[in-house]
Design a protein around this motif. Structure first.
Motif, PDB file in Angstrom:
ATOM      1  N   UNK A  40       0.646  -1.052  -0.095  1.00  0.00           N
ATOM      2  CA  UNK A  40      -0.103   0.384   0.033  1.00  0.00           C
ATOM      3  C   UNK A  40       1.286   0.986  -0.373  1.00  0.00           C
TER       4      UNK A  40
ATOM      5  N   UNK B 276      -7.161   0.834   1.879  1.00  0.00           N
ATOM      6  CA  UNK B 276      -6.742   0.487   2.756  1.00  0.00           C
ATOM      7  C   UNK B 276      -7.477   0.457   4.045  1.00  0.00           C
ATOM      8  N   UNK B 277      -8.390  -0.430   4.505  1.00  0.00           N
ATOM      9  CA  UNK B 277      -8.593  -0.291   6.176  1.00  0.00           C
ATOM     10  C   UNK B 277      -7.643  -0.608   6.830  1.00  0.00           C
TER      11      UNK B 277
ATOM     12  N   UNK C 103     -14.820   4.071   4.264  1.00  0.00           N
ATOM     13  CA  UNK C 103     -13.230   5.627   3.595  1.00  0.00           C
ATOM     14  C   UNK C 103     -12.715   4.629   2.478  1.00  0.00           C
ATOM     15  N   UNK C 104     -12.378   3.481   2.584  1.00  0.00           N
ATOM     16  CA  UNK C 104     -11.440   2.557   1.839  1.00  0.00           C
ATOM     17  C   UNK C 104     -11.961   2.735   0.559  1.00  0.00           C
TER      18      UNK C 104
END
Lengths: 263, 318
Positions: free
Chosen positions: B51, B81-82, B148-149
Motif C-alpha cells: 500500500x 486500505x483498511x 472510507x477505503x
C-alpha cells in the motif's frame, strides 16, 4: 501540483477548525491561559519588578505573547501523535493526496489558534494598561513576527510528535524545551543584571530576540543593554533566527512523516 | 491487467528482527487472496509495503500495474486500505470523515459529497451520519472505515484484519459488504488470524509464518495437504477409549489419534467410506456407548497446525 497541495491543505485546515468547534475546552485553554498569565504576571510581578525606562506591564506583554506561541509545540505534537496512533496517518499516506499537506494543514491551523490567542490577550492587555505607541503598522508587524514564531514552534511540535509519539513523553519533551526557552530569555526580567555568560545565552535565545523585536515594534520598554547581535538589531535578527528554525525543522518533520507508520 | 498484485522476494528488516524474508505473492485481478498467519508473521508489513506506506529493503512489488516504489501516486489512486484499527477521525461525524477522504482522493467537492452519501446509505450509517464518530460502536467504526477505503472506487482493496475484535453480527455484516465489493470486480488482499474468515472470503490462501509464505492454494487444496476426511467417534466414558482405539485401528490403514479430554478418537478415512461401515459394526459388537459418530473435513486450523507445528493464534468461532 501546487494547486492540489493548497486545496488538500485547505481541506485539512477545515478538519482542524471543526475540531475546535467540537471541543470548546481546547479553545478555553488557548485563550484563558494566556489571559491568566497577563493578569497574574502583570498584576503580581508588576508590583515587584521594576523595568528601567518604563512600566512593567508594558514590558511584560511581549513576553506573554511570545510564551503563548510556544504552546504550539505541545499542542501540535499531541495532535500529530494522535493521528499517527489511531491510523489516520496511514490512511492519509495511502491516499493520492499531497503528502506535505498533512503537516502544513496542521501548522497552518495552529496559526489560526495563535492569532485568536493574540487577539484575546491584546484586549485583556489593553484593559490592564498595555498600549501600542508606534501606530498600527509596526504593531501588525509585531503580530506577524509572533505568528511566524508560532508557525516555527508548530513545525517543531510536528517533528516531536512524529518522533516521540506517546502523550506523556511528548509532554515531558515539550516541557524540557519550553522551560529553558521561556526562562532563559528576557520574557519576564530584563537581562541587565545577569552574569555575562548567562546573558549571552539568553540574548541568543531566539525567543528573546522575538520578544525584544515586539517590544521595539510596540513601542514598549525594551530594557536592552546587551551587546550581542540580537540585542542590537532585534527585528531583523528575530526574523532571521525564526526562519532558521523553520528551514531546519520543517524538512526534518516532513521526512519523519514520509516514513512514519502506526505501530 | 491480468495480475492485480504481484510481489517478488519482499524483504524487510527492523534492526535485528527480519520481518519479511522473501515474500512472493500473486493475485489475479478480481480474486480474493487471504493472507493467513499468526501475530508477527509479517502480514501487516506485507500490506504496508504493497500500500506504499513502507519501502521494502529488497524485492519488487506492483499493484494495479504500477510499481509501488517508483509510482506510489498512481498506486495510491487505485487502492483502498483498511488497517487494523478504524482509521477515522473520532471528532468528526461519519459524513464529514467520508467527505474529507473523498476530497483528498481528488474526487472534487461535489462528487465527494455524493459519494459519501451513497456509501453511508450502503453501509447503513445514514442515521448516524451526522454524529461524531466517537459515539459509534466498534462495528459502525469498521463499516465507516471500510466505506472510507472505498471512496475512490479502488481496483484493489487491502483489508488488514478487518474484523479483529468485532462481535459476530458485525463480522457477518462486514463479510457481506466485502463480498459485495468482490462481486463488483474489486481485487482484495485480506489478512486475517481467523481461519474461518479466510475460508469464507478467499479464493486463494497464502499461509505466512516467520516472514515467508509457507503454503498457498485454494482452501480445498490446503486442506487436501493435511489429508482427507476423518472419522470422528466420541464415547460416553474415558475407560472405553483404549478398546475403541484398538477396534478402529483395525478398520483403517491410518493410525488413530485420541483426544482424552473429549473422550474422542479419530482416524483418517484413507479408503473412502467403506471403513465407516466397518467401524460402526465393530463398535456395535463391542457394546460401547457412542455419543457422537461422524465424518469431518480438516479445518484450516488443522492446516495451520500441520504446516507450522502450532495452532493459529486465538481461534474464535463466530
Amino acid at each position: 501540483m501546487i494547486a492540489y497541495a493548497v486545496s488538500d491543505t485547505w481541506a485539512l485546515v477545515g478538519r482542524h477548525m471543526r475540531h475546535i468547534a467540537r471541543i470548546p475546552e481546547k479553545l478555553l485553554s488557548i485563550t484563558l491561559m494566556p489571559v491568566a498569565y497577563v493578569v497574574i504576571f502583570g498584576c503580581l510581578f508588576g508590583t515587584a519588578i521594576a523595568v528601567p525606562g518604563g512600566d512593567y506591564r508594558e514590558y511584560l506583554m511581549a513576553g506573554i505573547f511570545t510564551q503563548t506561541m510556544l504552546s504550539n509545540i505541545s499542542n501540535t505534537a499531541l495532535g500529530v501523535a494522535d493521528d499517527l496512533g489511531n491510523g489516520l496517518v496511514d490512511r492519509f499516506r495511502s491516499l493520492p493526496m499531497s503528502q506535505p499537506a498533512v503537516l502544513v494543514g496542521r501548522t497552518v491551523s495552529a496559526l489560526v489558534l495563535s492569532a485568536l490567542s493574540c487577539t484575546v490577550m491584546a484586549v485583556v492587555g489593553f484593559a490592564i494598561g498595555w498600549r501600542v505607541h508606534h501606530g498600527v503598522g509596526p504593531a501588525l508587524a509585531a503580530f506577524g513576527l509572533l505568528l511566524l514564531l508560532g508557525f516555527a514552534m508548530a513545525w517543531l511540535g510536528a517533528l516531536i510528535g512524529l518522533l516521540v509519539r506517546g502523550p506523556e513523553a511528548i509532554s515531558a519533551v515539550a516541557f524540557v524545551i519550553v522551560m529553558p526557552l521561556t526562562f532563559l530569555s528576557n520574557a519576564f526580567i530584563p537581562l541587565g543584571g545577569l552574569p555575562a555568560w548567562l546573558r549571552t545565552v539568553c540574548e541568543w535565545n531566539p525567543i528573546s530576540a522575538v520578544i525584544a523585536a515586539c517590544r521595539e515594534l510596540f513601542g514598549n520598554p525594551t530594557a536592552l543593554t546587551g551587546t550581542a547581535l540580537p540585542s542590537r538589531h532585534p527585528v531583523p535578527m528575530s526574523v532571521a533566527l525564526t526562519l532558521v528554525v523553520i528551514v531546519v525543522v520543517a524538512p526534518l518533520a516532513t521526512r519523519a512523516y514520509r516514513t512514519a507508520v502506526a505501530r | 491487467m491480468d495480475i492485480a498484485i504481484q510481489a517478488e522476494g519482499l524483504r524487510k528488516r527492523y534492526g535485528d528482527h527480519e520481518a519479511l524474508r522473501g515474500v512472493d505473492i500473486t493475485v489475479p485481478a478480481g480474486e480474493v487472496l487471504g493472507v493467513l498467519g499468526p501475530n508477527g508473521a509479517g502480514k501487516t508489513t506485507t500490506v504496508r509495503i504493497l500500500a506504499t506506506l513502507l519501502e521494502a529493503d529488497s524485492g519488487r512489488a506492483s499493484v494495479a500495474g504500477f510499481d509501488v516504489t517508483k509510482q506510489p501516486r498512481q498506486v495510491r489512486g487505485r487502492i483502498g486500505l483498511t488497517g487494523q484499527y478504524a482509521a477515522v477521525d473520532e471528532r468528526l461525524t461519519g459524513r464529514e470523515n467520508l467527505r474529507l477522504i473523498g476530497t483528498l482522493y481528488r474526487l472534487g467537492r461535489k462528487a465527494a459529497k455524493a459519494r459519501a452519501d451513497a456509501l453511508l446509505e450502503r453501509f447503513e450509517l445514514t442515521e448516524a451520519a451526522d454524529r461524531p464518530v466517537k459515539t459509534y460502536s466498534g462495528g459502525m467504526r469498521r463499516r465507516l472505515d471500510l466505506a472510507a477505503s472505498l471512496i475512490g472506487e479502488p481496483a484493489v482493496l487491502f483489508l488488514d484484519e478487518p474484523t479483529t475484535g468485532l462481535d459476530l453480527t458485525s463480522r457477518l455484516a462486514l463479510w457481506e459488504m466485502i463480498r459485495e465489493q468482490v462481486g463488483n470486480g474489486v481485487t482484495v488482499l485480506l489478512t486475517t488470524q481467523y481461519l474461518e474468515e479466510a475460508d469464507q472470503l478467499a479464493d486463494r490462501i497464502a499461509v505466512i509464518d516467520g516472514g515467508q509464505v509457507i503454503a498457498d492454494g485454494t482452501p480445498d487444496e490446503l486442506k487436501g495437504k493435511v489429508g482427507g476426511e476423518r472419522l470422528q467417534v466420541t464415547v460416553g466414558s474415558r475407560a472405553q477409549l483404549p478398546e475403541v482405539v484398538r477396534v478402529l485401528a483395525g478398520v483403517s490403514a491410518g493410525s488413530p489419534t485420541v483426544d482424552e479430554a473429549a473422550c474422542g478418537v479419530s482416524i483418517p478415512l484413507l479408503d473412502g467410506i467403506s471403513a465407516i461401515a466397518g467401524a460402526a459394526s465393530a463398535l456395535e459388537s463391542l457394546g460401547v456407548e457412542v455419543t457422537d459418530f461422524g465424518v469431518s473435513r480438516p479445518s484450516l486450523d488443522d492446516v495451520f497446525l500441520a504446516l507450522t507445528g502450532r495452532s493459529a493464534a486465538p481461534v474464535r468461532t463466530p
